[in-house]
Motif scaffolding. Structure first.
Motif, short mmCIF file in Angstrom:
data_model
loop_
_atom_site.label_atom_id
_atom_site.label_comp_id
_atom_site.label_asym_id
_atom_site.label_seq_id
_atom_site.Cartn_x
_atom_site.Cartn_y
_atom_site.Cartn_z
N LYS A 40 0.85 -1.28 0.00
CA LYS A 40 0.09 -0.07 0.16
C LYS A 40 0.78 1.33 -0.04
O LYS A 40 0.35 2.53 0.36
CB LYS A 40 -0.97 -0.04 1.32
CG LYS A 40 -2.02 -1.07 1.21
CD LYS A 40 -3.12 -0.98 0.41
CE LYS A 40 -4.17 -1.59 0.51
NZ LYS A 40 -5.41 -1.46 -0.42
N SER A 43 -1.08 4.09 -1.85
CA SER A 43 -2.24 4.20 -1.63
C SER A 43 -2.67 5.33 -1.03
O SER A 43 -3.42 4.97 0.19
CB SER A 43 -2.81 2.65 -1.29
OG SER A 43 -2.45 1.73 -2.12
N TRP A 50 -5.01 1.68 -5.78
CA TRP A 50 -5.62 0.74 -4.43
C TRP A 50 -4.56 -0.21 -3.80
O TRP A 50 -3.99 -0.10 -2.60
CB TRP A 50 -6.68 -0.13 -4.91
CG TRP A 50 -7.42 -0.88 -4.02
CD1 TRP A 50 -7.38 -2.20 -3.56
CD2 TRP A 50 -8.40 -0.30 -3.11
NE1 TRP A 50 -8.04 -2.54 -2.53
CE2 TRP A 50 -8.99 -1.47 -2.20
CE3 TRP A 50 -9.01 0.85 -2.96
CZ2 TRP A 50 -9.93 -1.02 -1.26
CZ3 TRP A 50 -10.16 1.27 -2.12
CH2 TRP A 50 -10.42 0.04 -1.15
N LEU A 88 -9.19 -2.89 -7.89
CA LEU A 88 -9.32 -3.14 -6.06
C LEU A 88 -8.86 -4.53 -5.63
O LEU A 88 -9.50 -5.51 -5.45
CB LEU A 88 -10.91 -2.85 -5.95
CG LEU A 88 -11.20 -1.59 -6.34
CD1 LEU A 88 -12.80 -1.21 -6.02
CD2 LEU A 88 -10.47 -0.06 -5.93
#
Length: 345
Positions: A40, A43, A50, A88
């Motif tokens: 992440k 993100s 994502w 996602l």
């Protein structure tokens, strides 16, 4: 160098960078622990990213982790790929086929109308991985959060997944672990979120089969629930919240992604959890009632004001790893601001 685990604090790898192995699991092979999960690092709200691939780390003590890189990198130049960073992608789970030695990774992909799975295989845990199946709707269902299990005796595989906003499914895997065989059982039916159980984390102890699940409240934490059964397909008996000392009812502001049994310490289990929104206070993070009111209205055929939550900067998410003790068969997870593997059984 670390010599302890400090739940909720920023955890850096051996290179001094924040660890990114979210919604992750640990595999133990040849004396080495491998921790993998969602990367992440990019993100941030508004980034359109994502998950930036699946990252893996290795360790010999569970404290200090070496970055082994992106074992499943993003397909940056292919917007149509299930591995594009805008897709996602959630909750990677990797198992090893004991018959062939092949590593099989399942990924959950969320879409506007349904949630699907992408399946990849590799000859090594660290890759490279090849996509062998995509757009998979197991049993024709929208498949959400999940866990993969391989029986340690007969090598049979099982897939526990949330049938989105409905119930939990246990499905037998095919012999190569890349699909479901068609046989399944259903568990914990609920009318709508936030009561629907998601994020199933399976573990086995003393011949019993355990699941710890979360309610459905997005990145906002909620009260966990544990259950026990005599077989993979149940029936499961609910044991209640494994975090009884947490008065906030938010599982210590975290969501469990998996449970790891330490291979060298008797009856020692660790709950691996993410604190997706560390900036929120306990009061702010407990949004369960708001979710309940919204989905109850939807279920009643009303048109409530859309439920909105602030964007969560998951690039700053932390980890909450805590040991599990048992009161008879009931798992109990208590808060420790700092603890050591050596303190386990």
């Amino acid at each position: 160098m670390y010599d302890s685990i400090r739940p909720g604090q920023v955890w850096l790898d051996s290179g001094g960078n924040r660890i990114h192995a979210h919604a992750g699991s640990i595999l133990f092979e040849d004396g080495v622990f491998y921790w993998y999960g969602e990367n992440k690092e990019h993100s941030k709200p508004g980034s359109g990213i994502w998950t930036w691939g699946i990252r893996c780390y290795s360790s010999t003590d569970l404290y200090n982790w070496d970055d082994r890189g992106l074992i499943i990198p993003p397909a940056v130049d292919d917007p149509g790929s299930p591995l594009h960073p805008s897709r996602l992608i959630d909750r990677p789970h990797i198992v090893r086929d004991p018959r062939t030695g092949t590593y099989v990774c399942w990924l959950k992909l969320m879409g506007a109308d349904a949630q699907e799975a992408t399946v990849l295989t590799a000859g090594s845990l660290l890759g490279p991985y090849t996509v062998v199946r995509t757009g998979l709707r197991p049993l024709g269902m929208s498949g959400g959060d999940f866990d993969l299990v391989v029986d340690p005796v007969d090598g049979k595989g099982y897939y526990y997944f949330e049938r989105v906003h409905s119930e939990l499914i246990c499905a037998d895997l095919t012999d190569d672990f890349t699909d479901v065989s068609g046989y399944y059982s259903t568990h914990f039916p609920r009318r709508h979120p936030p009561m629907v159980r998601e994020a199933p984390a399976y573990f086995r102890r003393n011949g019993k089969h355990y699941l710890i699940t979360s309610g459905t409240t997005g990145y906002f934490p909620n009260r966990s629930e544990s259950a026990i059964a005599d077989t993979y397909h149940g029936p499961f008996t609910v044991l209640g919240d494994p975090h009884p000392s947490d008065a906030s009812g938010t599982s210590f502001r975290s969501q469990i992604s998996s449970v790891f049994r330490h291979p060298a310490r008797r009856d020692s289990y660790i709950a691996l959890a993410d604190r997706w929104a560390p900036h929120l206070s306990e009061t702010e993070s407990d949004q369960t009632e708001a979710f309940h009111r919204f989905f109850a209205a939807v279920n009643a055929g009303e048109s409530p004001t859309p439920f909105s939550t602030p964007e969560v900067d998951t690039s700053l998410a932390d980890y909450v790893w805590l040991p599990i003790r048992f009161e008879g068969e009931r798992p109990v997870i208590e808060w420790h601001g700092e603890w050591r593997i050596e303190e386990l059984g």
